[in-house]
Design a protein around this motif. Structure first.
Motif, PDB file in Angstrom:
ATOM      1  N   ILE A   1       0.812  -1.214   0.000  1.00 33.94           N
ATOM      2  CA  ILE A   1       0.000   0.000   0.000  1.00 33.94           C
ATOM      3  C   ILE A   1       0.850   1.272   0.000  1.00 33.94           C
ATOM      4  O   ILE A   1       0.345   2.342  -0.307  1.00 33.94           O
ATOM      5  N   LEU A   2       2.149   1.153   0.321  1.00 40.61           N
ATOM      6  CA  LEU A   2       3.005   2.336   0.399  1.00 40.61           C
ATOM      7  C   LEU A   2       4.150   2.310  -0.613  1.00 40.61           C
ATOM      8  O   LEU A   2       5.129   3.027  -0.455  1.00 40.61           O
ATOM      9  N   VAL A   3       4.027   1.501  -1.662  1.00 37.32           N
ATOM     10  CA  VAL A   3       5.140   1.395  -2.623  1.00 37.32           C
ATOM     11  C   VAL A   3       5.293   2.649  -3.476  1.00 37.32           C
ATOM     12  O   VAL A   3       6.326   2.845  -4.117  1.00 37.32           O
ATOM     13  N   PHE A   4       4.285   3.531  -3.511  1.00 35.26           N
ATOM     14  CA  PHE A   4       4.402   4.771  -4.283  1.00 35.26           C
ATOM     15  C   PHE A   4       4.930   5.930  -3.442  1.00 35.26           C
ATOM     16  O   PHE A   4       5.139   7.025  -3.970  1.00 35.26           O
TER      17      PHE A   4
ATOM     18  N   ASP B   1      -8.118   0.882  -6.497  1.00 37.29           N
ATOM     19  CA  ASP B   1      -9.035   1.749  -5.756  1.00 37.29           C
ATOM     20  C   ASP B   1     -10.211   0.912  -5.241  1.00 37.29           C
ATOM     21  O   ASP B   1     -11.077   0.497  -6.011  1.00 37.29           O
ATOM     22  N   THR B   2     -10.225   0.674  -3.933  1.00 37.34           N
ATOM     23  CA  THR B   2     -11.227  -0.203  -3.333  1.00 37.34           C
ATOM     24  C   THR B   2     -12.032   0.565  -2.289  1.00 37.34           C
ATOM     25  O   THR B   2     -11.493   1.416  -1.574  1.00 37.34           O
ATOM     26  N   ASP B   3     -13.316   0.243  -2.189  1.00 34.43           N
ATOM     27  CA  ASP B   3     -14.196   0.901  -1.231  1.00 34.43           C
ATOM     28  C   ASP B   3     -13.697   0.717   0.200  1.00 34.43           C
ATOM     29  O   ASP B   3     -13.155  -0.336   0.551  1.00 34.43           O
TER      30      ASP B   3
ATOM     31  N   LEU C   1      -3.554   7.580   0.009  1.00 35.13           N
ATOM     32  CA  LEU C   1      -4.412   8.291  -0.937  1.00 35.13           C
ATOM     33  C   LEU C   1      -3.660   9.354  -1.735  1.00 35.13           C
ATOM     34  O   LEU C   1      -3.857   9.461  -2.959  1.00 35.13           O
ATOM     35  N   PRO C   2      -2.772  10.150  -1.109  1.00 31.60           N
ATOM     36  CA  PRO C   2      -2.020  11.138  -1.914  1.00 31.60           C
ATOM     37  C   PRO C   2      -1.130  10.501  -2.981  1.00 31.60           C
ATOM     38  O   PRO C   2      -0.824  11.141  -3.994  1.00 31.60           O
ATOM     39  N   SER C   3      -0.683   9.259  -2.759  1.00 28.07           N
ATOM     40  CA  SER C   3       0.195   8.605  -3.738  1.00 28.07           C
ATOM     41  C   SER C   3      -0.562   8.148  -4.978  1.00 28.07           C
ATOM     42  O   SER C   3       0.048   7.732  -5.965  1.00 28.07           O
ATOM     43  N   LYS C   4      -1.887   8.235  -4.938  1.00 27.84           N
ATOM     44  CA  LYS C   4      -2.715   7.841  -6.082  1.00 27.84           C
ATOM     45  C   LYS C   4      -2.360   8.646  -7.323  1.00 27.84           C
ATOM     46  O   LYS C   4      -2.481   8.156  -8.454  1.00 27.84           O
ATOM     47  N   LYS C   5      -1.900   9.875  -7.129  1.00 28.83           N
ATOM     48  CA  LYS C   5      -1.579  10.753  -8.259  1.00 28.83           C
ATOM     49  C   LYS C   5      -0.389  10.246  -9.067  1.00 28.83           C
ATOM     50  O   LYS C   5      -0.183  10.664 -10.210  1.00 28.83           O
TER      51      LYS C   5
ATOM     52  N   ARG D   1     -12.493  -1.584  -8.137  1.00 26.01           N
ATOM     53  CA  ARG D   1     -12.990  -2.941  -7.879  1.00 26.01           C
ATOM     54  C   ARG D   1     -11.899  -4.007  -7.920  1.00 26.01           C
ATOM     55  O   ARG D   1     -12.189  -5.187  -7.773  1.00 26.01           O
ATOM     56  N   GLY D   2     -10.649  -3.635  -8.122  1.00 27.26           N
ATOM     57  CA  GLY D   2      -9.552  -4.588  -8.034  1.00 27.26           C
ATOM     58  C   GLY D   2      -9.683  -5.783  -8.957  1.00 27.26           C
ATOM     59  O   GLY D   2      -9.938  -5.647 -10.151  1.00 27.26           O
ATOM     60  N   GLY D   3      -9.539  -6.977  -8.382  1.00 28.96           N
ATOM     61  CA  GLY D   3      -9.542  -8.205  -9.170  1.00 28.96           C
ATOM     62  C   GLY D   3     -10.848  -8.506  -9.855  1.00 28.96           C
ATOM     63  O   GLY D   3     -10.908  -9.342 -10.768  1.00 28.96           O
TER      64      GLY D   3
END
Length: 329
Positions: free
Chosen positions: A91-94, A110-112, A152-156, A164-166
């Protein structure tokens, strides 16, 4: 799902969670106050070293982290070999730019929030021996704030965002196709546009494994080498020009197919080229094969010593048989 669809390539999965720092004695005493979702909880330097080695074609030993004891195993590692595709998951690789710079493709799943919480409860209670209350307490105190501050900030930075992932089969198919395209862009093909590299499959890799085995018998070496050579010949024939041709089938229907534009012939470079002659004859019935002998220490590194070619070679497409036979080392 990406790994499953890339079944004909070597794919390895590296988890960021494997690079958690082991807690010291003081941290273990206050483990419930330790923030495992903060970037500082990871040994990013070791992660960088690991991925850099894998990208350079070296094998690495990935640490094994015990999530119940919050320590690394001191005497065991997971051996990871160099592969065609390296999937780095976490989750923190970015978060760290140095890690991002090593990536050819960055994917954000991006998952709920409800789904994320449900998955964490299931994972931590089943796999990590924790109770629901401690999971919820950690989620409110550390996980949710860390998500807002770091994840969430790394999403950019993502090249692709997958909702929905897989379950998003269309997105998975597009990603896999993109990876296959990149794998097909062989370095030599980028330099020489007329070079074609046959895509590797388990079947081809299996035969390569057999002929490189020092204990293989002479009969098996010849058999599997001939199979590989035939694949090369058939692939080469597919690049020759064709013209459309119609034939009448036994059921009296018309079938529109193709035919070679011109006659073919093979030219074998003595002696290595002779290893390809049987495969060419098997693919092209009655094909004429000429021979040439080259002395490589002549002018400009080449000197024609002997030639015997079909008289009408100028009217034919020529398949030059010149394999590079190696020892397998």
């Amino acid at each position: 799902m990406i790994i499953q669809q890339l079944h004909d390539h070597r794919v390895v999965l590296v988890n960021q969670d494997s690079f958690y720092r082991g807690l010291n004695t003081e941290e273990l005493k206050r483990v419930h106050e330790y923030n495992f979702d903060h970037p500082d909880a990871f040994d990013t330097e070791q992660l960088l070293e690991c991925v850099e080695k894998l990208k350079s074609g070296q094998s690495v030993q990935v640490p094994i982290y015990d999530f119940k004891q919050h320590r690394r195993s001191s005497d065991s590692f997971r051996q990871v070999n160099a592969s065609d595709v390296i999937i780095l998951e976490g989750i923190l690789v970015f978060h760290d730019q140095r890690v991002r710079n090593l990536m050819n493709m960055k994917i954000f799943v991006d998952t709920d929030a409800d789904v994320r919480l449900a998955r964490r409860i299931r994972r931590d209670t089943v796999e990590r021996g924790r109770d629901v209350n401690s999971v919820l307490e950690q989620y409110a105190k550390f996980v949710k704030p860390a998500f807002d501050d770091f994840v969430l900030p790394s999403k950019k930075y993502a090249d692709v965002i997958i909702p929905r992932g897989g379950d998003n089969h269309v997105a998975i198919d597009l990603i896999v196709q993109h990876i296959r395209t990149k794998l097909g862009e062989h370095d030599l093909c980028k330099i020489y546009p007329n070079v074609y590299v046959i895509q590797s499959t388990f079947q081809i890799r299996g035969m390569h494994t057999l002929i490189r085995d020092r204990d293989i018998s002479k009969h098996d070496f010849v058999f599997y080498s001939d199979r590989l050579i035939r694949l090369v010949v058939e692939h080469g024939l597919g690049h020759l020009p064709f013209t459309e041709k119609q034939v009448i089938t036994p059921t009296a229907s018309i079938y529109t197919g193709v035919d070679f534009c011109k006659k073919l012939c093979g030219v074998s470079i003595i002696r290595s080229g002779e290893s390809m002659e049987n495969a060419l004859r098997a693919c092209c019935k009655g094909i004429k094969i000429g021979k040439i002998l080259i002395h490589r220490d002549g002018d400009d590194g080449k000197q024609l010593i002997y030639e015997k070619l079909p008289k009408d070679i100028s009217e034919r497409h020529v398949l030059l048989l010149d394999p590079v036979l190696g020892t397998g080392f």
